[in-house]
Scaffold this motif. Structure first.
Motif, PDB file in Angstrom:
ATOM      1  N   SER A  81       0.857  -1.180   0.000  1.00  0.00           N
ATOM      2  CA  SER A  81       0.000   0.000   0.000  1.00  0.00           C
ATOM      3  C   SER A  81       0.891   1.228   0.000  1.00  0.00           C
ATOM      4  CB  SER A  81      -0.922   0.008   1.224  1.00  0.00           C
ATOM      5  OG  SER A  81      -1.887  -0.999   1.118  1.00  0.00           O
ATOM      6  N   PRO A  82       1.238   1.726  -1.187  1.00  0.00           N
ATOM      7  CA  PRO A  82       2.141   2.876  -1.278  1.00  0.00           C
ATOM      8  C   PRO A  82       1.594   4.159  -0.666  1.00  0.00           C
ATOM      9  CG  PRO A  82       1.964   1.769  -3.389  1.00  0.00           C
ATOM     10  CD  PRO A  82       0.926   1.182  -2.487  1.00  0.00           C
ATOM     11  N   GLY A  83       0.289   4.199  -0.413  1.00  0.00           N
ATOM     12  CA  GLY A  83      -0.291   5.378   0.217  1.00  0.00           C
ATOM     13  C   GLY A  83      -0.712   6.456  -0.761  1.00  0.00           C
ATOM     14  N   GLY A  84      -0.910   6.073  -1.994  1.00  0.00           N
ATOM     15  CA  GLY A  84      -1.399   7.018  -2.986  1.00  0.00           C
ATOM     16  C   GLY A  84      -0.722   6.844  -4.326  1.00  0.00           C
ATOM     17  N   ALA A  85      -1.534   6.826  -5.353  1.00  0.00           N
ATOM     18  CA  ALA A  85      -1.024   6.609  -6.706  1.00  0.00           C
ATOM     19  C   ALA A  85      -0.217   7.791  -7.222  1.00  0.00           C
ATOM     20  CB  ALA A  85      -2.191   6.310  -7.652  1.00  0.00           C
ATOM     21  N   ALA A  86      -0.598   9.001  -6.851  1.00  0.00           N
ATOM     22  CA  ALA A  86       0.086  10.186  -7.371  1.00  0.00           C
ATOM     23  C   ALA A  86       1.557  10.198  -6.984  1.00  0.00           C
ATOM     24  CB  ALA A  86      -0.611  11.452  -6.890  1.00  0.00           C
ATOM     25  N   GLY A  87       1.863   9.775  -5.788  1.00  0.00           N
ATOM     26  CA  GLY A  87       3.242   9.757  -5.334  1.00  0.00           C
ATOM     27  C   GLY A  87       4.071   8.657  -5.965  1.00  0.00           C
ATOM     28  N   LEU A  88       3.420   7.573  -6.359  1.00  0.00           N
ATOM     29  CA  LEU A  88       4.127   6.437  -6.947  1.00  0.00           C
ATOM     30  C   LEU A  88       4.329   6.603  -8.451  1.00  0.00           C
ATOM     31  CD1 LEU A  88       5.325   3.588  -6.452  1.00  0.00           C
ATOM     32  CD2 LEU A  88       3.064   2.682  -7.021  1.00  0.00           C
ATOM     33  N   GLY A  89       3.322   7.113  -9.122  1.00  0.00           N
ATOM     34  CA  GLY A  89       3.383   7.227 -10.577  1.00  0.00           C
ATOM     35  C   GLY A  89       3.014   5.911 -11.243  1.00  0.00           C
ATOM     36  N   PRO A  90       3.061   5.859 -12.571  1.00  0.00           N
ATOM     37  CA  PRO A  90       2.701   4.633 -13.290  1.00  0.00           C
ATOM     38  C   PRO A  90       3.619   3.466 -12.916  1.00  0.00           C
ATOM     39  CG  PRO A  90       2.768   6.488 -14.799  1.00  0.00           C
ATOM     40  CD  PRO A  90       3.348   6.963 -13.485  1.00  0.00           C
ATOM     41  N   VAL A  91       3.035   2.297 -12.836  1.00  0.00           N
ATOM     42  CA  VAL A  91       3.770   1.071 -12.541  1.00  0.00           C
ATOM     43  C   VAL A  91       4.127   0.439 -13.888  1.00  0.00           C
ATOM     44  CG1 VAL A  91       3.622  -1.190 -11.413  1.00  0.00           C
ATOM     45  CG2 VAL A  91       2.515   0.795 -10.375  1.00  0.00           C
ATOM     46  N   ASP A  92       5.308  -0.145 -13.991  1.00  0.00           N
ATOM     47  CA  ASP A  92       5.796  -0.618 -15.285  1.00  0.00           C
ATOM     48  C   ASP A  92       5.377  -2.033 -15.655  1.00  0.00           C
ATOM     49  OD1 ASP A  92       7.357  -2.050 -13.532  1.00  0.00           O
ATOM     50  OD2 ASP A  92       9.271  -1.411 -14.362  1.00  0.00           O
ATOM     51  N   ARG A  93       4.417  -2.589 -14.929  1.00  0.00           N
ATOM     52  CA  ARG A  93       3.955  -3.948 -15.242  1.00  0.00           C
ATOM     53  C   ARG A  93       2.457  -4.054 -15.027  1.00  0.00           C
ATOM     54  NH1 ARG A  93       2.330  -5.896 -10.643  1.00  0.00           N
ATOM     55  NH2 ARG A  93       3.298  -5.312  -8.704  1.00  0.00           N
ATOM     56  N   ASP A  94       1.855  -4.975 -15.761  1.00  0.00           N
ATOM     57  CA  ASP A  94       0.448  -5.307 -15.564  1.00  0.00           C
ATOM     58  C   ASP A  94       0.363  -6.683 -14.924  1.00  0.00           C
ATOM     59  OD1 ASP A  94      -1.453  -3.297 -16.605  1.00  0.00           O
ATOM     60  OD2 ASP A  94      -0.420  -3.597 -18.504  1.00  0.00           O
ATOM     61  N   HIS A  95      -0.792  -6.986 -14.359  1.00  0.00           N
ATOM     62  CA  HIS A  95      -1.045  -8.331 -13.856  1.00  0.00           C
ATOM     63  C   HIS A  95      -1.077  -9.275 -15.059  1.00  0.00           C
ATOM     64  CE1 HIS A  95      -3.336 -11.747 -12.313  1.00  0.00           C
ATOM     65  NE2 HIS A  95      -2.823 -11.414 -11.141  1.00  0.00           N
ATOM     66  N   PRO A  96      -0.664 -10.537 -14.907  1.00  0.00           N
ATOM     67  CA  PRO A  96      -0.682 -11.489 -16.023  1.00  0.00           C
ATOM     68  C   PRO A  96      -2.043 -11.642 -16.709  1.00  0.00           C
ATOM     69  CG  PRO A  96       0.624 -12.383 -14.226  1.00  0.00           C
ATOM     70  CD  PRO A  96       0.010 -11.101 -13.723  1.00  0.00           C
ATOM     71  N   VAL A  97      -3.136 -11.483 -15.977  1.00  0.00           N
ATOM     72  CA  VAL A  97      -4.468 -11.549 -16.597  1.00  0.00           C
ATOM     73  C   VAL A  97      -4.593 -10.471 -17.672  1.00  0.00           C
ATOM     74  CG1 VAL A  97      -6.927 -11.105 -16.179  1.00  0.00           C
ATOM     75  CG2 VAL A  97      -5.682 -12.645 -14.677  1.00  0.00           C
ATOM     76  N   VAL A  98      -4.088  -9.291 -17.384  1.00  0.00           N
ATOM     77  CA  VAL A  98      -4.160  -8.169 -18.310  1.00  0.00           C
ATOM     78  C   VAL A  98      -3.080  -8.287 -19.388  1.00  0.00           C
ATOM     79  CG1 VAL A  98      -3.998  -5.654 -18.524  1.00  0.00           C
ATOM     80  CG2 VAL A  98      -5.158  -6.676 -16.550  1.00  0.00           C
ATOM     81  N   ALA A  99      -1.858  -8.592 -18.963  1.00  0.00           N
ATOM     82  CA  ALA A  99      -0.745  -8.687 -19.907  1.00  0.00           C
ATOM     83  C   ALA A  99      -0.987  -9.763 -20.956  1.00  0.00           C
ATOM     84  CB  ALA A  99       0.556  -8.957 -19.153  1.00  0.00           C
ATOM     85  N   GLY A 100      -1.737 -10.802 -20.602  1.00  0.00           N
ATOM     86  CA  GLY A 100      -2.004 -11.907 -21.517  1.00  0.00           C
ATOM     87  C   GLY A 100      -3.116 -11.656 -22.517  1.00  0.00           C
ATOM     88  N   LEU A 101      -3.823 -10.553 -22.376  1.00  0.00           N
ATOM     89  CA  LEU A 101      -4.898 -10.239 -23.319  1.00  0.00           C
ATOM     90  C   LEU A 101      -4.299  -9.785 -24.642  1.00  0.00           C
ATOM     91  CD1 LEU A 101      -7.317  -8.288 -20.971  1.00  0.00           C
ATOM     92  CD2 LEU A 101      -7.693 -10.564 -21.941  1.00  0.00           C
ATOM     93  N   PRO A 102      -4.977 -10.085 -25.747  1.00  0.00           N
ATOM     94  CA  PRO A 102      -4.467  -9.637 -27.045  1.00  0.00           C
ATOM     95  C   PRO A 102      -4.406  -8.113 -27.113  1.00  0.00           C
ATOM     96  CG  PRO A 102      -6.446 -11.002 -27.311  1.00  0.00           C
ATOM     97  CD  PRO A 102      -6.212 -10.835 -25.846  1.00  0.00           C
ATOM     98  N   VAL A 103      -3.373  -7.621 -27.742  1.00  0.00           N
ATOM     99  CA  VAL A 103      -3.230  -6.187 -27.940  1.00  0.00           C
ATOM    100  C   VAL A 103      -3.973  -5.823 -29.220  1.00  0.00           C
ATOM    101  CG1 VAL A 103      -1.598  -4.302 -28.345  1.00  0.00           C
ATOM    102  CG2 VAL A 103      -0.992  -6.169 -26.803  1.00  0.00           C
ATOM    103  N   PRO A 104      -4.841  -4.805 -29.150  1.00  0.00           N
ATOM    104  CA  PRO A 104      -5.584  -4.435 -30.351  1.00  0.00           C
ATOM    105  C   PRO A 104      -4.624  -3.937 -31.445  1.00  0.00           C
ATOM    106  CG  PRO A 104      -6.219  -3.040 -28.480  1.00  0.00           C
ATOM    107  CD  PRO A 104      -5.165  -3.976 -28.008  1.00  0.00           C
TER     108      PRO A 104
END
Length: 107
Positions: A81-104
């Motif tokens: 729990s980083p305590g807020g998304a704004a302070g962390l910024g974008p994360v460089d990975r997706d969950h495998p469920v998302v990463a495994g979906l076809p890219v349009p």
């Protein structure tokens, strides 16, 4: 209980939900936004502003997108729990469920 962002957000990431979230618990992955279940206060502000109806209360996710409940939870396994998304910024990975979906493909 918490809210979950499901498949309609993948490769869209409108971010209207981020602007509405009063506790900054919606984090950005490369292809999808994720709600941190430990930081979400269940206010529901994110649900009505989603233009593609991708946000669901945890118990109301349609069966065909039920794996997104696990994806949103497990996405934070390494982040905690980083305590807020704004302070962390974008994360460089997706969950495998998302990463495994076809890219349009573009037209």
């Amino acid at each position: 209980m918490t809210y979950v962002i499901a498949q309609p957000c993948v490769d869209l990431k409108d971010k209207a939900c981020v602007d509405e979230c009063p506790v900054d618990c919606i984090y950005e992955g490369p292809r999808k936004m994720y709600i941190n279940p430990d930081e979400c206060v269940d206010c529901g502000a994110c649900e009505p502003v989603c233009p593609v109806e991708a946000v669901f209360y945890e118990d109301d996710i349609p069966q065909e997108w039920s794996e997104f409940r696990r994806a949103d939870t497990e996405f934070f396994a390494g982040l905690g729990s980083p305590g807020g998304a704004a302070g962390l910024g974008p994360v460089d990975r997706d969950h495998p469920v998302v990463a495994g979906l076809p890219v349009p493909t573009s037209l």
